[in-house]
Design an enzyme around this catalytic site. Structure first.
Site, PDB file in Angstrom:
ATOM      1  N   GLY A  46       0.841  -1.194   0.000  1.00 52.18           N
ATOM      2  CA  GLY A  46       0.000   0.000   0.000  1.00 52.18           C
ATOM      3  C   GLY A  46       0.870   1.236   0.000  1.00 52.18           C
ATOM      4  O   GLY A  46       2.046   1.169   0.361  1.00 52.18           O
ATOM      5  N   GLN A  51       2.811  10.070   1.777  1.00 45.62           N
ATOM      6  CA  GLN A  51       4.138   9.437   1.869  1.00 45.62           C
ATOM      7  C   GLN A  51       5.057   9.862   0.737  1.00 45.62           C
ATOM      8  O   GLN A  51       6.272   9.658   0.824  1.00 45.62           O
ATOM      9  CB  GLN A  51       4.005   7.905   1.856  1.00 45.62           C
ATOM     10  CG  GLN A  51       3.339   7.339   3.104  1.00 45.62           C
ATOM     11  CD  GLN A  51       3.237   5.837   3.023  1.00 45.62           C
ATOM     12  OE1 GLN A  51       2.319   5.314   2.403  1.00 45.62           O
ATOM     13  NE2 GLN A  51       4.173   5.126   3.633  1.00 45.62           N
ATOM     14  N   CYS A  94       5.749  -0.195   7.658  1.00 40.82           N
ATOM     15  CA  CYS A  94       5.399   1.020   6.921  1.00 40.82           C
ATOM     16  C   CYS A  94       6.627   1.490   6.166  1.00 40.82           C
ATOM     17  O   CYS A  94       7.730   1.537   6.728  1.00 40.82           O
ATOM     18  CB  CYS A  94       4.940   2.113   7.887  1.00 40.82           C
ATOM     19  SG  CYS A  94       4.466   3.641   7.051  1.00 40.82           S
ATOM     20  N   LEU A  95       6.441   1.843   4.902  1.00 43.88           N
ATOM     21  CA  LEU A  95       7.566   2.298   4.089  1.00 43.88           C
ATOM     22  C   LEU A  95       8.149   3.601   4.634  1.00 43.88           C
ATOM     23  O   LEU A  95       9.291   3.937   4.330  1.00 43.88           O
ATOM     24  CB  LEU A  95       7.126   2.468   2.633  1.00 43.88           C
ATOM     25  CG  LEU A  95       6.714   1.156   1.935  1.00 43.88           C
ATOM     26  CD1 LEU A  95       6.061   1.441   0.596  1.00 43.88           C
ATOM     27  CD2 LEU A  95       7.911   0.224   1.769  1.00 43.88           C
ATOM     28  N   HIS A 136      -4.637   1.270   7.415  1.00 44.78           N
ATOM     29  CA  HIS A 136      -3.286   1.826   7.581  1.00 44.78           C
ATOM     30  C   HIS A 136      -3.080   3.009   6.622  1.00 44.78           C
ATOM     31  O   HIS A 136      -2.566   4.063   7.017  1.00 44.78           O
ATOM     32  CB  HIS A 136      -2.267   0.695   7.337  1.00 44.78           C
ATOM     33  CG  HIS A 136      -0.826   1.106   7.290  1.00 44.78           C
ATOM     34  ND1 HIS A 136       0.117   0.633   8.173  1.00 44.78           N
ATOM     35  CD2 HIS A 136      -0.145   1.925   6.429  1.00 44.78           C
ATOM     36  CE1 HIS A 136       1.295   1.157   7.868  1.00 44.78           C
ATOM     37  NE2 HIS A 136       1.166   1.939   6.811  1.00 44.78           N
ATOM     38  N   GLU A 137      -3.521   2.838   5.368  1.00 41.67           N
ATOM     39  CA  GLU A 137      -3.356   3.924   4.374  1.00 41.67           C
ATOM     40  C   GLU A 137      -4.252   5.108   4.706  1.00 41.67           C
ATOM     41  O   GLU A 137      -3.845   6.268   4.553  1.00 41.67           O
ATOM     42  CB  GLU A 137      -3.664   3.429   2.957  1.00 41.67           C
ATOM     43  CG  GLU A 137      -2.847   2.245   2.464  1.00 41.67           C
ATOM     44  CD  GLU A 137      -1.374   2.347   2.743  1.00 41.67           C
ATOM     45  OE1 GLU A 137      -0.849   3.466   2.808  1.00 41.67           O
ATOM     46  OE2 GLU A 137      -0.736   1.295   2.908  1.00 41.67           O
ATOM     47  N   HIS A 140      -2.711   7.380   7.154  1.00 36.35           N
ATOM     48  CA  HIS A 140      -1.741   8.320   6.575  1.00 36.35           C
ATOM     49  C   HIS A 140      -2.424   9.602   6.106  1.00 36.35           C
ATOM     50  O   HIS A 140      -1.836  10.682   6.173  1.00 36.35           O
ATOM     51  CB  HIS A 140      -1.026   7.683   5.371  1.00 36.35           C
ATOM     52  CG  HIS A 140       0.113   6.766   5.716  1.00 36.35           C
ATOM     53  ND1 HIS A 140       1.254   7.184   6.364  1.00 36.35           N
ATOM     54  CD2 HIS A 140       0.300   5.445   5.477  1.00 36.35           C
ATOM     55  CE1 HIS A 140       2.098   6.164   6.504  1.00 36.35           C
ATOM     56  NE2 HIS A 140       1.533   5.082   5.978  1.00 36.35           N
TER      57      HIS A 140
HETATM   58  O1  GNR Z   1       4.013  -2.567   2.703  1.00 34.02           O
HETATM   59  C1  GNR Z   1       3.317  -2.440   3.711  1.00 34.02           C
HETATM   60  N1  GNR Z   1       2.996  -3.532   4.434  1.00 34.02           N
HETATM   61  C2  GNR Z   1       2.042  -3.534   5.447  1.00 34.02           C
HETATM   62  C3  GNR Z   1       1.977  -4.635   6.284  1.00 34.02           C
HETATM   63  C4  GNR Z   1       1.035  -4.701   7.287  1.00 34.02           C
HETATM   64  C5  GNR Z   1       0.144  -3.666   7.449  1.00 34.02           C
HETATM   65  C6  GNR Z   1       0.218  -2.548   6.646  1.00 34.02           C
HETATM   66  C7  GNR Z   1       1.152  -2.482   5.641  1.00 34.02           C
HETATM   67  S1  GNR Z   1       1.208  -1.089   4.603  1.00 34.02           S
HETATM   68  C8  GNR Z   1       2.904  -1.085   4.141  1.00 34.02           C
HETATM   69  C9  GNR Z   1       3.179  -0.019   3.101  1.00 34.02           C
HETATM   70  C10 GNR Z   1       2.948   1.354   3.700  1.00 34.02           C
HETATM   71  O2  GNR Z   1       3.687   1.920   4.450  1.00 34.02           O
HETATM   72  N2  GNR Z   1       1.815   1.934   3.395  1.00 34.02           N
HETATM   73  O3  GNR Z   1       1.506   3.130   3.925  1.00 34.02           O
HETATM   74 NI    NI Z   2       2.526   3.212   5.830  1.00 38.95          NI
END
Ligand code: GNR
Ligand code: NI
Length: 172
Positions: A46, A51, A94-95, A136-137, A140
């Site tokens: 995601g 980001q 999270c990236l 999660h997204e 952000h």
């Molecule tokens: O790549 C991602 N893996 C992930 C694993 C578990 C829960 C959420 C994520 S999202 C993350 C990519 C990211 O930072 N998206 O904002």
């Molecule tokens: Ni993230």
């Protein structure tokens, strides 16, 4: 296709509330394609526009499992219509918090309304990893990171390590 630089915490741009998109146009579509390329290259499942430094309510996800065909979703102005009482815990990454992971509890299922890449309203019910990833997204888009869901102690350990890594980079 362009790969966009991913912002790493701590950074004020990751703490800003993103603005709604009025109309999904060619520029938005190009951004979403670039975000998907960036996400696949990272690799991640995601990516949210903040980001990559764009304060707009845009996200992309692809939670297809290894061996399954790709399933890219382009999501604009997402709204949660409902979420389950049942919760699940995933070990999230999270990236923008590279190499750090923590267990986060969220509703297991969500119902979502959003605009797709054609500016059409869509409703989606998600469960499993897709549900967690979309939540999660969406965090952000409101300036929230997964570390905001864990204890202050664990959060500060992660953020201090990332701040220190950034200082090392500047001095290097
Ligand atoms: O790549 C991602 N893996 C992930 C694993 C578990 C829960 C959420 C994520 S999202 C993350 C990519 C990211 O930072 N998206 O904002
Ligand atoms: Ni993230």
């Amino acid at each position: 296709m362009a790969l966009l630089p991913i912002i790493v915490a701590p950074d004020p741009r990751l703490k800003t509330k993103a603005k709604r998109v009025e109309h999904v146009d060619d520029e938005t579509r190009q951004l979403m394609d670039d975000m998907l390329s960036t996400m696949y290259a990272a690799p991640g499942i995601g990516l949210a526009a903040p980001q990559v430094g764009i304060a707009k309510r845009i996200l992309v996800v692809d939670c297809a499992k290894d061996g399954e065909p790709p399933n890219p979703l382009r999501i604009v102005n997402p709204e949660i219509l409902g979420s389950s009482d049942e919760v699940v815990i995933y070990n999230e990454g999270c990236l923008s918090l590279p190499e750090h992971y923590a267990d986060v509890e969220r509703p297991a299922k969500i119902k979502l309304r959003y605009l797709d890449h054609q500016n059409e309203i869509r409703v989606l019910e998600a469960e499993g990893l897709l549900s967690t990833c979309i939540q999660h997204e969406m965090d952000h888009l409101d300036g929230t990171l997964f570390v905001d869901h864990i204890t202050a102690l664990k959060r500060n350990i992660i953020l201090r390590k990332l701040a220190k890594a950034k200082r090392a980079k500047v001095t290097a």
